[in-house]
Design a protein around this motif. Structure first.
Motif, PDB file in Angstrom:
ATOM      1  N   LYS A   1      -7.039  -9.243 -23.368  1.00 30.38           N
ATOM      2  CA  LYS A   1      -7.608  -8.055 -22.718  1.00 30.38           C
ATOM      3  C   LYS A   1      -8.531  -8.435 -21.568  1.00 30.38           C
ATOM      4  O   LYS A   1      -8.622  -7.729 -20.564  1.00 30.38           O
ATOM      5  N   PHE A   2      -9.245  -9.559 -21.721  1.00 32.88           N
ATOM      6  CA  PHE A   2     -10.203  -9.978 -20.706  1.00 32.88           C
ATOM      7  C   PHE A   2      -9.622 -11.000 -19.731  1.00 32.88           C
ATOM      8  O   PHE A   2     -10.311 -11.422 -18.802  1.00 32.88           O
ATOM      9  N   ALA A   3      -8.361 -11.399 -19.936  1.00 36.37           N
ATOM     10  CA  ALA A   3      -7.780 -12.447 -19.104  1.00 36.37           C
ATOM     11  C   ALA A   3      -7.623 -12.013 -17.656  1.00 36.37           C
ATOM     12  O   ALA A   3      -7.892 -12.779 -16.727  1.00 36.37           O
ATOM     13  N   LEU A   4      -7.157 -10.785 -17.463  1.00 29.82           N
ATOM     14  CA  LEU A   4      -6.955 -10.268 -16.105  1.00 29.82           C
ATOM     15  C   LEU A   4      -7.636  -8.906 -16.011  1.00 29.82           C
ATOM     16  O   LEU A   4      -6.992  -7.862 -16.039  1.00 29.82           O
ATOM     17  N   PRO A   5      -8.956  -8.897 -15.885  1.00 30.17           N
ATOM     18  CA  PRO A   5      -9.713  -7.640 -15.925  1.00 30.17           C
ATOM     19  C   PRO A   5      -9.398  -6.682 -14.783  1.00 30.17           C
ATOM     20  O   PRO A   5      -9.573  -5.474 -14.924  1.00 30.17           O
ATOM     21  N   ASP A   6      -8.924  -7.203 -13.672  1.00 30.65           N
ATOM     22  CA  ASP A   6      -8.647  -6.355 -12.514  1.00 30.65           C
ATOM     23  C   ASP A   6      -7.183  -5.933 -12.417  1.00 30.65           C
ATOM     24  O   ASP A   6      -6.770  -5.337 -11.433  1.00 30.65           O
ATOM     25  N   LYS A   7      -6.405  -6.249 -13.460  1.00 31.51           N
ATOM     26  CA  LYS A   7      -4.971  -5.955 -13.422  1.00 31.51           C
ATOM     27  C   LYS A   7      -4.557  -5.257 -14.712  1.00 31.51           C
ATOM     28  O   LYS A   7      -5.042  -5.585 -15.793  1.00 31.51           O
ATOM     29  N   ASP A   8      -3.671  -4.291 -14.586  1.00 35.58           N
ATOM     30  CA  ASP A   8      -3.132  -3.609 -15.752  1.00 35.58           C
ATOM     31  C   ASP A   8      -2.066  -4.501 -16.384  1.00 35.58           C
ATOM     32  O   ASP A   8      -0.920  -4.532 -15.950  1.00 35.58           O
ATOM     33  N   LEU A   9      -2.459  -5.248 -17.404  1.00 37.18           N
ATOM     34  CA  LEU A   9      -1.570  -6.220 -18.019  1.00 37.18           C
ATOM     35  C   LEU A   9      -0.734  -5.537 -19.094  1.00 37.18           C
ATOM     36  O   LEU A   9      -1.262  -5.091 -20.111  1.00 37.18           O
ATOM     37  N   LYS A  10       0.574  -5.443 -18.862  1.00 33.38           N
ATOM     38  CA  LYS A  10       1.454  -4.767 -19.813  1.00 33.38           C
ATOM     39  C   LYS A  10       2.536  -5.683 -20.370  1.00 33.38           C
ATOM     40  O   LYS A  10       2.896  -5.569 -21.539  1.00 33.38           O
ATOM     41  N   THR A  11       3.077  -6.561 -19.536  1.00 27.35           N
ATOM     42  CA  THR A  11       4.187  -7.409 -19.977  1.00 27.35           C
ATOM     43  C   THR A  11       3.710  -8.832 -20.213  1.00 27.35           C
ATOM     44  O   THR A  11       3.149  -9.466 -19.325  1.00 27.35           O
ATOM     45  N   ILE A  12       3.916  -9.333 -21.431  1.00 27.50           N
ATOM     46  CA  ILE A  12       3.440 -10.662 -21.822  1.00 27.50           C
ATOM     47  C   ILE A  12       4.621 -11.496 -22.307  1.00 27.50           C
ATOM     48  O   ILE A  12       5.370 -11.082 -23.198  1.00 27.50           O
ATOM     49  N   LEU A  13       4.766 -12.657 -21.726  1.00 25.10           N
ATOM     50  CA  LEU A  13       5.803 -13.594 -22.148  1.00 25.10           C
ATOM     51  C   LEU A  13       5.211 -14.623 -23.104  1.00 25.10           C
ATOM     52  O   LEU A  13       4.134 -15.156 -22.865  1.00 25.10           O
ATOM     53  N   VAL A  14       5.925 -14.898 -24.187  1.00 23.35           N
ATOM     54  CA  VAL A  14       5.522 -15.944 -25.131  1.00 23.35           C
ATOM     55  C   VAL A  14       6.616 -17.005 -25.149  1.00 23.35           C
ATOM     56  O   VAL A  14       7.790 -16.707 -25.411  1.00 23.35           O
ATOM     57  N   THR A  15       6.236 -18.238 -24.843  1.00 25.14           N
ATOM     58  CA  THR A  15       7.215 -19.319 -24.797  1.00 25.14           C
ATOM     59  C   THR A  15       6.568 -20.619 -25.272  1.00 25.14           C
ATOM     60  O   THR A  15       5.415 -20.639 -25.691  1.00 25.14           O
ATOM     61  N   SER A  16       7.333 -21.702 -25.227  1.00 30.03           N
ATOM     62  CA  SER A  16       6.863 -23.025 -25.642  1.00 30.03           C
ATOM     63  C   SER A  16       7.611 -24.060 -24.817  1.00 30.03           C
ATOM     64  O   SER A  16       8.536 -23.718 -24.072  1.00 30.03           O
ATOM     65  N   SER A  17       7.212 -25.309 -24.945  1.00 32.85           N
ATOM     66  CA  SER A  17       7.932 -26.343 -24.203  1.00 32.85           C
ATOM     67  C   SER A  17       9.256 -26.672 -24.881  1.00 32.85           C
ATOM     68  O   SER A  17      10.289 -26.788 -24.229  1.00 32.85           O
ATOM     69  N   MET A  18       9.222 -26.790 -26.220  1.00 29.12           N
ATOM     70  CA  MET A  18      10.403 -27.149 -26.989  1.00 29.12           C
ATOM     71  C   MET A  18      10.577 -26.170 -28.153  1.00 29.12           C
ATOM     72  O   MET A  18       9.667 -25.399 -28.475  1.00 29.12           O
ATOM     73  N   ALA A  19      11.744 -26.221 -28.793  1.00 25.26           N
ATOM     74  CA  ALA A  19      11.980 -25.411 -29.990  1.00 25.26           C
ATOM     75  C   ALA A  19      11.145 -25.947 -31.150  1.00 25.26           C
ATOM     76  O   ALA A  19      10.771 -27.118 -31.175  1.00 25.26           O
ATOM     77  N   GLY A  20      10.838 -25.082 -32.089  1.00 27.20           N
ATOM     78  CA  GLY A  20      10.136 -25.499 -33.291  1.00 27.20           C
ATOM     79  C   GLY A  20       8.631 -25.486 -33.207  1.00 27.20           C
ATOM     80  O   GLY A  20       7.950 -26.043 -34.069  1.00 27.20           O
ATOM     81  N   GLU A  21       8.069 -24.819 -32.183  1.00 27.08           N
ATOM     82  CA  GLU A  21       6.619 -24.823 -32.017  1.00 27.08           C
ATOM     83  C   GLU A  21       5.953 -23.529 -32.481  1.00 27.08           C
ATOM     84  O   GLU A  21       4.738 -23.395 -32.412  1.00 27.08           O
ATOM     85  N   GLY A  22       6.746 -22.567 -32.955  1.00 22.74           N
ATOM     86  CA  GLY A  22       6.174 -21.346 -33.506  1.00 22.74           C
ATOM     87  C   GLY A  22       6.043 -20.193 -32.538  1.00 22.74           C
ATOM     88  O   GLY A  22       5.308 -19.244 -32.798  1.00 22.74           O
ATOM     89  N   LYS A  23       6.776 -20.212 -31.429  1.00 30.95           N
ATOM     90  CA  LYS A  23       6.616 -19.165 -30.413  1.00 30.95           C
ATOM     91  C   LYS A  23       7.060 -17.796 -30.924  1.00 30.95           C
ATOM     92  O   LYS A  23       6.392 -16.789 -30.666  1.00 30.95           O
TER      93      LYS A  23
END
Length: 237
Positions: free
Chosen positions: A41-63
């Motif tokens: 919520k506080f990461a981009l205070p001046d922007k309406d943050l709606k779309t969030i991508l969750v990823t990892s470098s490799m498979a098996g990391e819990g993304k």
């Protein structure tokens, strides 16, 4: 952002064991997900943050597990939330929410169905799901298409928060494409799995994609303060 994962002692409900935020809302792990929600919520205070991508470098990391639990805590905060399984190569979100994967994102991107026709209601109030759908021959092209851009505009009108569970960054370009399109990106790192070189490569790829990196979720992190080691057991991906 640091996520500490803890072994689940017992099954509390019929929900899949990956959803610790539902099974044990008072656990230290659930609290960490709520902390991540607050940080976002506080990461981009001046922007309406709606779309969030969750990823990892490799498979098996819990993304995928992280994406699902993050979606839950946003819904618990009263938001209208949609989680999209954008990993059309090795999808898992339908398993997490115990849904059929017969129709989903790939059907929308190939213009076989409209997005509202593939949305499924989860058992968590305020949380909807779009599963990956049948595996297409060209996932990268579909994610980089104008149809994907149109879809994102449509779902942003209907939801407060949209979380995309993307494939790992290394080896395929899917996550890079989505990172460029999304308002922010979270990188999941498993300290037992990830290599330093892989993490640096992942960071470089996100920078190249001009992604707005919101932070890093660290899985299997040792708590040096009290010498406990928390690990939430799941089929990580």
């Amino acid at each position: 952002m640091v996520l500490l994962r803890k072994r689940k002692k017992k099954k509390l409900t019929t929900m899949p064991r990956k959803l610790v935020t539902v099974l044990d809302a008072n656990s230290i792990i659930s609290e960490q997900f709520r902390a991540i929600r607050t940080n976002i919520k506080f990461a981009l205070p001046d922007k309406d943050l709606k779309t969030i991508l969750v990823t990892s470098s490799m498979a098996g990391e819990g993304k995928s597990t992280s994406a699902a639990n993050l979606a839950v805590v946003f819904a618990q905060d009263g938001k209208r939330v949609l989680i999209v399984d954008a990993d059309m190569r090795k999808p898992t979100i339908h398993h997490t929410f115990e849904m059929y994967n017969t129709s989903g994102l790939s059907n929308v991107l190939t213009r076989q169905e409209k997005f509202h026709e593939v949305v499924q209601r989860s058992c968590i109030e305020g949380l909807d799901v779009i599963v990956s759908g049948p595996t297409p021959p060209n996932p990268t092209d579909l994610l980089d298409s104008t149809t994907m851009d149109i879809l994102m505009k449509e779902i942003c009108r209907d939801y407060d928060i949209i979380i995309f569970d993307a494939p790992p960054l290394l080896h395929i370009a899917d996550a890079q494409i989505l990172a460029h399109k999304c308002d922010g990106t979270l990188l999941v790192v498993d300290t037992d799995v990830a290599l330093k070189d892989d993490m640096l490569k992942a960071k470089t790829l996100l920078t190249t994609a001009r992604a707005k990196v919101l932070g890093v979720i660290m899985n299997n992190m040792a708590l040096t303060r009290d010498h406990y080691y928390y690990q939430y057991s799941s089929n990580k991906k």
